[in-house]
Design a protein around this motif. Structure first.
Motif, PDB file in Angstrom:
ATOM      1  N   ARG A 224       0.900  -1.115   0.044  1.00 41.32           N
ATOM      2  CA  ARG A 224       0.185  -0.082   0.005  1.00 41.32           C
ATOM      3  C   ARG A 224       0.807   1.464  -0.143  1.00 41.32           C
ATOM      4  N   GLY A 225       2.234   0.975  -0.189  1.00 46.40           N
ATOM      5  CA  GLY A 225       3.133   2.195  -0.054  1.00 46.40           C
ATOM      6  C   GLY A 225       3.084   3.076   1.361  1.00 46.40           C
ATOM      7  N   GLN A 226       2.655   2.452   2.327  1.00 46.22           N
ATOM      8  CA  GLN A 226       2.626   2.761   3.805  1.00 46.22           C
ATOM      9  C   GLN A 226       3.844   2.727   4.419  1.00 46.22           C
ATOM     10  N   GLU A 227       4.214   3.516   5.449  1.00 50.83           N
ATOM     11  CA  GLU A 227       5.426   3.522   6.200  1.00 50.83           C
ATOM     12  C   GLU A 227       4.866   3.298   7.655  1.00 50.83           C
ATOM     13  N   LEU A 228       5.814   2.488   8.235  1.00 50.94           N
ATOM     14  CA  LEU A 228       5.555   1.876   9.828  1.00 50.94           C
ATOM     15  C   LEU A 228       6.819   2.654  10.273  1.00 50.94           C
ATOM     16  N   VAL A 229       6.530   3.560  11.466  1.00 53.54           N
ATOM     17  CA  VAL A 229       7.528   4.213  12.024  1.00 53.54           C
ATOM     18  C   VAL A 229       7.328   4.165  13.535  1.00 53.54           C
ATOM     19  N   LEU A 230       8.384   3.963  14.180  1.00 49.57           N
ATOM     20  CA  LEU A 230       8.475   3.705  15.593  1.00 49.57           C
ATOM     21  C   LEU A 230       9.152   5.178  16.076  1.00 49.57           C
ATOM     22  N   GLU A 231       8.553   5.714  17.218  1.00 52.65           N
ATOM     23  CA  GLU A 231       9.129   6.962  17.594  1.00 52.65           C
ATOM     24  C   GLU A 231       9.376   6.653  19.110  1.00 52.65           C
ATOM     25  N   ILE A 232      10.279   7.025  19.781  1.00 57.97           N
ATOM     26  CA  ILE A 232      10.712   6.959  21.119  1.00 57.97           C
ATOM     27  C   ILE A 232      10.905   8.496  21.779  1.00 57.97           C
ATOM     28  N   GLU A 233      10.148   8.883  22.639  1.00 60.75           N
ATOM     29  CA  GLU A 233      10.282  10.052  23.409  1.00 60.75           C
ATOM     30  C   GLU A 233      10.340  11.343  22.528  1.00 60.75           C
ATOM     31  N   GLY A 234       9.468  11.228  21.265  1.00 63.07           N
ATOM     32  CA  GLY A 234       9.556  12.277  20.375  1.00 63.07           C
ATOM     33  C   GLY A 234      10.500  12.108  19.064  1.00 63.07           C
ATOM     34  N   SER A 235      11.327  11.235  19.171  1.00 63.46           N
ATOM     35  CA  SER A 235      12.311  11.298  18.087  1.00 63.46           C
ATOM     36  C   SER A 235      12.021   9.918  17.253  1.00 63.46           C
ATOM     37  N   THR A 236      12.489   9.624  16.006  1.00 64.08           N
ATOM     38  CA  THR A 236      12.260   8.557  15.231  1.00 64.08           C
ATOM     39  C   THR A 236      13.379   7.671  16.024  1.00 64.08           C
ATOM     40  N   ALA A 237      13.011   6.275  16.406  1.00 62.44           N
ATOM     41  CA  ALA A 237      13.940   5.412  17.138  1.00 62.44           C
ATOM     42  C   ALA A 237      15.008   4.965  16.123  1.00 62.44           C
ATOM     43  N   VAL A 238      16.191   4.942  16.673  1.00 64.99           N
ATOM     44  CA  VAL A 238      17.270   4.160  15.959  1.00 64.99           C
ATOM     45  C   VAL A 238      17.326   2.635  16.188  1.00 64.99           C
ATOM     46  N   PRO A 239      17.902   1.686  15.084  1.00 63.91           N
ATOM     47  CA  PRO A 239      17.862   0.491  15.204  1.00 63.91           C
ATOM     48  C   PRO A 239      18.510  -0.135  16.722  1.00 63.91           C
ATOM     49  N   GLY A 240      17.662  -0.952  17.291  1.00 67.51           N
ATOM     50  CA  GLY A 240      18.221  -1.359  18.557  1.00 67.51           C
ATOM     51  C   GLY A 240      17.965  -0.671  19.689  1.00 67.51           C
ATOM     52  N   GLN A 241      17.255   0.740  19.708  1.00 69.65           N
ATOM     53  CA  GLN A 241      17.025   1.383  20.697  1.00 69.65           C
ATOM     54  C   GLN A 241      15.998   0.658  21.465  1.00 69.65           C
ATOM     55  N   GLU A 242      16.262   0.903  22.866  1.00 65.81           N
ATOM     56  CA  GLU A 242      15.331   0.183  23.877  1.00 65.81           C
ATOM     57  C   GLU A 242      14.047   1.133  24.417  1.00 65.81           C
ATOM     58  N   PHE A 243      13.116   0.508  25.079  1.00 66.96           N
ATOM     59  CA  PHE A 243      11.972   1.270  25.777  1.00 66.96           C
ATOM     60  C   PHE A 243      11.560   0.229  26.759  1.00 66.96           C
ATOM     61  N   MET A 244      12.292   0.250  27.958  1.00 65.90           N
ATOM     62  CA  MET A 244      11.772  -0.710  28.681  1.00 65.90           C
ATOM     63  C   MET A 244      10.596  -0.334  29.402  1.00 65.90           C
ATOM     64  N   PHE A 245       9.892  -1.546  29.802  1.00 62.50           N
ATOM     65  CA  PHE A 245       8.357  -1.527  30.296  1.00 62.50           C
ATOM     66  C   PHE A 245       8.079  -2.542  31.200  1.00 62.50           C
ATOM     67  N   PHE A 246       7.192  -2.126  32.318  1.00 59.16           N
ATOM     68  CA  PHE A 246       6.861  -3.260  33.189  1.00 59.16           C
ATOM     69  C   PHE A 246       5.345  -3.661  32.936  1.00 59.16           C
ATOM     70  N   GLY A 247       5.259  -4.998  32.426  1.00 61.03           N
ATOM     71  CA  GLY A 247       3.845  -5.292  32.060  1.00 61.03           C
ATOM     72  C   GLY A 247       4.268  -6.637  31.554  1.00 61.03           C
ATOM     73  N   GLU A 248       2.854  -7.135  30.854  1.00 61.45           N
ATOM     74  CA  GLU A 248       2.790  -8.595  30.406  1.00 61.45           C
ATOM     75  C   GLU A 248       3.248  -8.398  28.756  1.00 61.45           C
ATOM     76  N   GLU A 249       4.464  -8.961  28.347  1.00 60.96           N
ATOM     77  CA  GLU A 249       4.719  -8.937  26.795  1.00 60.96           C
ATOM     78  C   GLU A 249       3.750  -9.462  25.978  1.00 60.96           C
ATOM     79  N   LEU A 250       3.038 -10.635  26.119  1.00 64.84           N
ATOM     80  CA  LEU A 250       2.153 -11.171  25.103  1.00 64.84           C
ATOM     81  C   LEU A 250       1.094 -10.451  25.221  1.00 64.84           C
ATOM     82  N   LEU A 251       0.607  -9.795  26.263  1.00 69.20           N
ATOM     83  CA  LEU A 251      -0.677  -8.896  26.259  1.00 69.20           C
ATOM     84  C   LEU A 251      -0.285  -7.823  25.397  1.00 69.20           C
TER      85      LEU A 251
END
Length: 350
Positions: A224-251
């Motif tokens: 569809r010519g669409q782009e999927l973009v991940l942003e972390i803290e307001g900036s486009t994420a770089v490869p391998g950049q982490e965002f640690m979170f406390f929850g259930e991964e599968l959910l």
């Protein structure tokens, strides 16, 4: 001899107990209690299939009895039908809020008593059958999935393959994990609806989960010519950049899969779907943005069960399950549709 369902009748008036026993004794095994204390003891020892509980009793009334029943793991799922001569709506509301599933009024109408008991027992049996079928399905489907998940790695170990073949095998493996997560989620969502889900959070990289979700929609987005973009803290994420979170991964994987999938479906060709991860001192915000507008006919029921519009294959369960998952994390979910952009945001306290 066929097993008869057990009905526990609770009433401080012997005449009322005799009437209920005469009405139901042909089809059910009846046990009786004349007060709240005896009712609780019988509920624990006999585990009846349904309880007919008088509201107005001396000492411990029906409201206190149902509170105690619902607070105990062993008795909390037993359906309780209140028996009362009261007609005020407030009394019914109070009982239903405490967990009663229905009311029967005095003096008894024999046909209504029999119908209510029969219907609620059939409903409970249907729920049990659903749980049994899901357990069997999960067990039987996991065996072939083991091969789907493990064979790609075994194939890669058996020879030297080019990057295209490696990529295809990787997608087969990811698809296997996706199906496995769907199987596991089926029962989890059912338990969330009933308020019986046991939430067990752990620390994990939420950005890695987003990237895995993106991988599942990569082919559709590219077509569809669409782009999927991940942003972390307001900036486009770089490869391998982490965002640690406390929850259930599968959910979280399931929640993001539903929200990103909806965004891909709803976005025009050439649009950009953004997942933004942000945190403050007291909360984490996970938001999915896409160009487009929410149809008017579902704006006010966006997170309702079976809410869908304009999709032949849509079930209307994606945003509903996302809401349940957000609530399981003690958070909430919101939707905004302004200036030709839709955003769905999950806010979870830290």
């Amino acid at each position: 001899m066929s097993h008869k369902p057990t009905v526990l009748a609770v009433d401080d008036t012997p005449e009322n107990l005799h009437v209920l026993m005469d009405l139901l004794k042909v089809d059910y095994a009846i046990i009786a209690a004349k007060d709240g204390e005896k009712a609780l003891k019988l509920a624990h020892s006999k585990e009846p299939d349904i309880i007919l509980l008088d509201v107005m009793m001396p000492g411990m009334d029906g409201y206190e009895v149902i509170k105690r029943l619902k607070s105990e793991e062993r008795t909390k799922d037993i359906p309780v039908v209140f028996v009362t001569s009261l007609s005020e709506a407030g009394d019914e509301t109070r009982g239903l809020a405490l967990g009663a599933i229905d009311y029967i009024t005095k003096p008894f109408n024999p046909d209504i008593v029999k119908a209510r008991v029969r219907n609620h027992l059939e409903l409970r049996e249907a729920v049990r059958m659903r749980e049994d079928v899901e357990r069997i399905m999960r067990h039987d489907l996991k065996s072939p999935l083991t091969s789907v998940i493990s064979l790609p790695q075994l194939i890669l170990m058996s020879g030297d393959f080019d990057d295209h073949i490696k990529s295809m095998l990787g997608r087969i493996e990811d698809a296997g994990y996706t199906v496995l997560s769907m199987i596991n989620m089926s029962t989890a969502l059912f338990k969330m609806e009933r308020g019986t889900y046991s939430f067990v959070p752990e620390s994990f990289d939420l950005a890695a989960v987003v990237r895995k979700v993106f991988l599942g929609y990569e082919d559709t987005a590219q077509m569809r010519g669409q782009e999927l973009v991940l942003e972390i803290e307001g900036s486009t994420a770089v490869p391998g950049q982490e965002f640690m979170f406390f929850g259930e991964e599968l959910l979280c994987y399931s929640m993001l899969g539903n929200l990103v999938g909806n965004a891909v479906d709803a976005s025009p060709k050439g649009g950009t779907i953004r997942v933004r991860l942000q945190q403050t001192d007291d909360s984490v915000r996970i938001s999915v943005h896409n160009p487009g507008m929410v149809p008017e006919d579902i704006k006010n029921r966006f997170f309702a069960k079976y809410a869908t519009s304009g999709k032949d294959r849509g079930t209307g369960l994606g945003t509903y399950s996302a809401k349940l998952i957000a609530q399981a994390h003690k958070g909430d979910i919101f939707m905004d549709s302004v200036d030709n952009e839709v955003s769905v945001s999950v806010v979870i306290p830290r």
